[in-house]
Design an enzyme around this catalytic site. Structure first.
Site, PDB file in Angstrom:
ATOM      1  CD  GLU A  36      49.872  31.981  41.041  1.00  0.00           C
ATOM      2  OE1 GLU A  36      48.984  31.185  40.671  1.00  0.00           O
ATOM      3  OE2 GLU A  36      49.963  32.413  42.206  1.00  0.00           O
ATOM      4  CG  HIS A  37      45.681  34.092  38.872  1.00  0.00           C
ATOM      5  ND1 HIS A  37      44.397  33.604  38.813  1.00  0.00           N
ATOM      6  CD2 HIS A  37      46.169  33.706  40.085  1.00  0.00           C
ATOM      7  CE1 HIS A  37      44.110  32.965  39.934  1.00  0.00           C
ATOM      8  NE2 HIS A  37      45.162  33.020  40.729  1.00  0.00           N
ATOM      9  CD  GLU A  87      42.241  32.594  44.333  1.00  0.00           C
ATOM     10  OE1 GLU A  87      43.141  31.948  44.889  1.00  0.00           O
ATOM     11  OE2 GLU A  87      42.385  33.156  43.229  1.00  0.00           O
ATOM     12  CG  HIS A 135      47.221  35.656  43.817  1.00  0.00           C
ATOM     13  ND1 HIS A 135      45.907  35.992  43.521  1.00  0.00           N
ATOM     14  CD2 HIS A 135      47.261  34.301  43.825  1.00  0.00           C
ATOM     15  CE1 HIS A 135      45.211  34.883  43.362  1.00  0.00           C
ATOM     16  NE2 HIS A 135      45.993  33.847  43.546  1.00  0.00           N
TER      17      HIS A 135
END
Length: 429
Positions: free
Chosen positions: A50-51, A127, A47
């Site tokens: 991806e960021h 998040e 993840h």
């Protein structure tokens, strides 16, 4: 012409579907690597990668990546799932070459600058905190963790604050080099696109990408089931009741998808009518089936006030047991029509169609045409769905609940109503 597929010399699969009536193209790169491919110390790495893909390359700053795509009115984004990571864009057809160049740039030239990394780690920590503060998010995280106890397939995609804060730029580079190879990647475009021109452009930018990934496949998953409940001072309780579902490749996968629609796929479904409309025991209820490469999860999610929780699950389980005894032909026809309409409607969106083609290529090694899917749906019978129901809902359950859960029946009572008492794992918070 349908879907056209080519394979580059390095093994990269390239596919297109031409929509002559549109003036846009949805394109992307899908990688068969996701959260379940992380090592223990890498939890949250897929993840974070991806960021970080949009935070600057050797050729472009983070601002330049955003500005170049938006200067032509396009969009660019990415997503991480349990088993895949995708990087995608949508542009006007005359800007297709720019879309390819941007996606190739972030896959081959990302810098993962330490300063950008520190900022993005802080964003992801926010998040994680937001997810923890959202009961209808956290109940699903706990659901997968309990269904696949102590396995990467069940872990939250976001990672933990401890792991996310520990990652360095070198860690991300090593993870990407180990996980991303042409043999695990597909490039797909749908919309106004010429296949051979697209292949040539992809070859130019990604034809020299490393042919193979070096990481070993993720361990085979083992469904464990179990019980998790977290008492919180909230107005409502979030509850998920689940069972081991079916993997993409097995015979009962499409039957499981349709069964979820019979039980909880809309306002006419059994659970909605019986639990919400007739008895008013919840304000939200639906069923779902998630398929993975080697397993699946079938579940029912409901949200209700604490005072109705004691009656809610027994009624849900009664409906599940009824499904193992009888399903009306009309229910099957309605669910099949819903599924069919969903497939056709998604096929009319270039973005949805590109994603669908990519998933099929990664999972099955080939695109599956609509006629084949319709044949599979048409072969379903009420006898097959009732047989599947009796097998699914007598297996070991997974129960997760967050909120005022004090009146929720014990795991033993829930399991006992469904069938013989299973071996289970319980987590209480």
């Amino acid at each position: 012409m349908g879907v056209e597929v080519s394979r580059l010399s390095n093994g990269l699969t390239v596919a297109t579907e031409n929509f002559p009536s549109v003036d846009t193209v949805a394109l992307g790169v899908w990688v068969k690597s996701g959260a379940r491919d992380e090592r223990d110390e890498e939890h949250g790495m897929a993840h974070l990668l991806e960021h970080m893909a949009f935070k600057g390359t050797k050729r472009r700053t983070a601002f330049e990546i955003a500005a170049e795509i938006e200067n032509v009115g396009g969009e660019i984004n990415a997503a991480t799932s349990v088993e895949t990571t995708s990087f995608f864009a949508r542009v006007l057809y005359e800007d297709l070459e720019l879309g390819i160049d941007l996606l190739a740039d972030i896959l081959t030239e990302s810098r993962f600058d330490p300063e950008e990394l520190r900022r993005e780690q802080h964003v992801i920590l926010q998040e994680i905190g937001a997810a923890h503060d959202t009961p209808d998010d956290i109940v699903f995280d706990r659901f997968t963790e309990t269904a696949y106890l102590k396995q990467t397939i069940g872990r939250s995609i976001l990672g933990t604050p401890e792991t996310v804060k520990s990652f360095t730029s070198k860690d991300i580079h090593r993870f990407m080099e180990r996980q991303y190879g042409a043999d695990r990647m597909v490039v797909v475009a749908a919309g106004k696109v010429d296949h051979y021109s697209f292949v040539r452009q992809v070859e130019k930018r990604l034809g020299s990408f490393r042919p193979t990934a070096t990481s070993v496949p993720a361990p085979q998953s083992v469904y464990t089931g179990g019980d998790y409940r977290e008492a919180r001072d909230l107005m409502d309780a979030q509850v998920v009741l689940g069972f081991e579902g079916r993997a993409y490749h097995v015979r009962d996968f499409y039957a499981s998808q349709v069964l979820s629609m019979v039980l909880g796929g809309g306002m006419s479904s059994r659970l909605f009518q019986e639990v919400r409309e007739k008895h008013g025991l919840c304000y939200s209820i639906y069923a779902f089936h998630w398929g993975f490469s080697d397993t699946g999860l079938f579940g029912i999610h409901a949200a209700t006030g604490g005072e109705d929780l004691a009656k809610l699950l027994p009624m849900i389980m009664t409906e599940l047991q009824k499904a193992g005894q009888h399903i009306d032909q009309q229910e099957l026809d309605r669910a099949r029509a819903q599924y069919r309409a969903g497939l056709i409607m998604s096929a009319e969106s270039a973005s949805s169609r590109a994603s669908q083609i990519a998933r099929q290529l990664l999972l099955f090694g080939r695109p599956i045409d609509r006629e084949e899917l319709m044949d599979r749906l048409g072969a379903l019978t009420v006898d097959r769905l009732t047989d599947l129901s009796s097998r699914l809902f007598s297996s070991r359950p997974t129960v997760t609940a967050v909120g005022p859960v004090e009146t929720l029946a014990s795991f033993e009572e829930i399991a006992g109503q469904l069938g013989p008492e299973p071996i289970f794992h319980r987590i209480a918070v």
